[in-house]
Design an enzyme around this catalytic site. Structure first.
Site, short mmCIF file in Angstrom:
data_model
loop_
_atom_site.label_atom_id
_atom_site.label_comp_id
_atom_site.label_asym_id
_atom_site.label_seq_id
_atom_site.Cartn_x
_atom_site.Cartn_y
_atom_site.Cartn_z
CE1 TYR A 144 -68.53 58.60 64.94
CE2 TYR A 144 -67.05 57.79 63.42
CZ TYR A 144 -68.15 58.43 63.73
OH TYR A 144 -68.87 59.19 62.49
CG ASP A 239 -66.28 49.46 64.06
OD1 ASP A 239 -65.75 49.32 63.04
OD2 ASP A 239 -66.88 50.65 64.36
CE LYS A 267 -62.29 55.38 58.78
NZ LYS A 267 -62.90 55.02 60.02
#
Ligand SMILES: *Cc1c(COP(=O)(O)O)cnc(C)c1O
Length: 427
Positions: A144, A239, A267
């Site tokens: 994802y 990522d 994050k």
């Protein structure tokens, strides 16, 4: 567990917000039941609108590595706030953040800040396409990368949980530019490059895929990604929105000593406020506007409050280097859960690295997406509910990773292990 106020709020929310939530997985659809509303969070704990205290293993989906409402980050935001909330001009925090990221993350020579992980991966892909002048990209099933059109193809996380890893609303022509292969599959990788090599702009990967449970690379797999992309003139994008600053200061790239061309971050670098970043080789990054032809922008990018929080979070990681003690907590969790499951004759795999672990109710270890899908999700849902009743909040989906923070040390982890042990025994 008391839920009167939460239920009431959720009824109102459903009338006003699609599904009652602003991010789908929060709706508890895959585990059933009604989500609780959180009024306050502190350290390892969430406090619900009904005044229940929960030990939190979601940690706001990764950012809260220092625990919730950490006093140092709290103060950093407070003192930045004294000077205003947004300037729309360059500000000193941006230079400090860029220097920090360059020092910390091996692949970063230059960096552009944005506001979310999704923006980071979206811009990284556009940059890779603009730089290589190629259109196709390779992604891995179950990875994802946020809700970017061309990346919502066989995606993990909430998309997977809700049964639409391929979202509606994405033109087939976009999806056709995305080649999807299984992680850890060398043959599929070679075949894709044999067939499309000259038109592949980039390979984007969560180096340790953690949005379909947690999957670790087979020996040499990430090296293969590095060498095959180099050979074909494609860019390798890590990522590290989730793994960056969590598994090591410099992320997985530091752990495995492989330097991607570009890195997407998010994050933890926001310290709980909305931040993302794209970093990489200067020669590639200079293709971004205004130096280059690849457009990328943001009204609130480099926001002083968000960067003050992020800088405080990163500096704390540098000073405290909590990675070894977080690894010990992760190991304790893995040991405790595996052994009670074994004792009870319940098939449970607990992959773990550092402060991340996942729960696959599966007979065998999971090395890719199709294997992850063979896990018993009903059993997970029952476990989730048993845990919640005992005051432990796990991610409300069988395919999410659990996070541990430094605030879980001492009593919270002991209490959680006790409760989760009972929860497994109750299955
Ligand atoms: C969370 C996540 C994203 C998306 O970040 P948002 O801030 O939710 O847009 C992208 N990639 C990975 C690996 C993630 O875990």
């Amino acid at each position: 567990m008391k839920s009167h106020t939460s239920n009431h709020l959720f009824e109102s929310a459903k009338k006003l917000i699609p599904g009652g939530v602003n991010s789908p997985v929060r709706a508890f659809r895959s585990v059933g039941g009604t989500p609780f509303f959180t009024k306050r969070a502190d350290g390892a704990f969430l406090y619900t609108a009904d005044e229940e205290r929960l030990i939190d293993f979601v940690c706001t989906w990764g950012p809260a590595i220092h625990g919730h409402n950490n006093p140092t980050i709290h103060k950093a935001i407070q003192s930045a706030l004294e000077n205003g909330t947004s300037f729309g001009t360059p500000n000193p925090y941006e230079v400090e953040m860029a220097q920090l990221l360059k020092n910390i993350v091996p692949s970063v020579e230059k960096v552009r800040m944005c506001n979310s992980g999704t923006e980071a991966t979206m811009s990284a892909i556009r940059l890779a396409r603009g730089y290589t002048k190629r259109d196709k990209i390779i992604k891995f099933a179950g990875c994802y990368h946020g809700h970017v059109d061309s990346l919502l193809v066989q995606a993990g996380s909430g998309a997977l949980t809700l049964g639409n890893p391929n979202s509606a609303g994405i033109p087939e022509s976009f999806a056709n530019e995305t080649i999807v292969i299984n992680y850890n599959d060398t043959q599929a990788l070679n075949e894709a490059f044999q067939k499309y090599g000259a038109s592949i702009a980039c390979v984007i990967v969560e180096p340790f895929p953690a949005n379909c449970g947690l999957i670790l690379p087979k020996e040499g797999y990430l090296e293969e990604l590095r060498s095959i992309t180099k050979k074909h003139g494609s860019l390798l994008i890590f990522d590290e929105v989730m793994t960056g600053f969590r598994l090591a200061l410099g992320g997985v790239q530091e752990l495995v000593n492989i330097t991607p061309d570009l890195t997407a971050m998010g994050k933890i670098i926001g310290g709980g406020l909305p931040v993302g970043a794209i970093g990489g080789k200067a020669e590639i990054m200079d293709h971004l506007a205004p130096d280059g032809p690849v457009y990328q922008a943001g009204t609130l990018s480099g926001n002083p409050l968000a960067l003050a929080a992020g800088i405080a979070s990163l500096k704390k990681l540098i000073e405290e280097a909590p990675y070894h003690s977080l690894e010990m907590l992760g190991k304790r969790m893995q040991d405790a859960l595996s052994s009670v499951a074994q004792e009870q004759g319940i098939p449970l795999q607990v992959p773990q690295v550092g402060s991340m672990f996942a729960l696959f109710f599966n007979e065998t270890p999971v090395s890719n997406f199709p294997e992850a899908l063979q896990s018993d999700t009903d059993l997970f849902s029952r476990f989730f509910k048993e845990a919640l009743q005992r005051g432990v909040y796990l991610p409300p989906s069988a395919y999410e990773t659990c996070f541990i923070s430094t605030a879980h040390e001492a009593s919270a982890i002991d209490e959680a292990i006790d409760s989760l042990t009972q929860a497994i025994k109750a299955l």
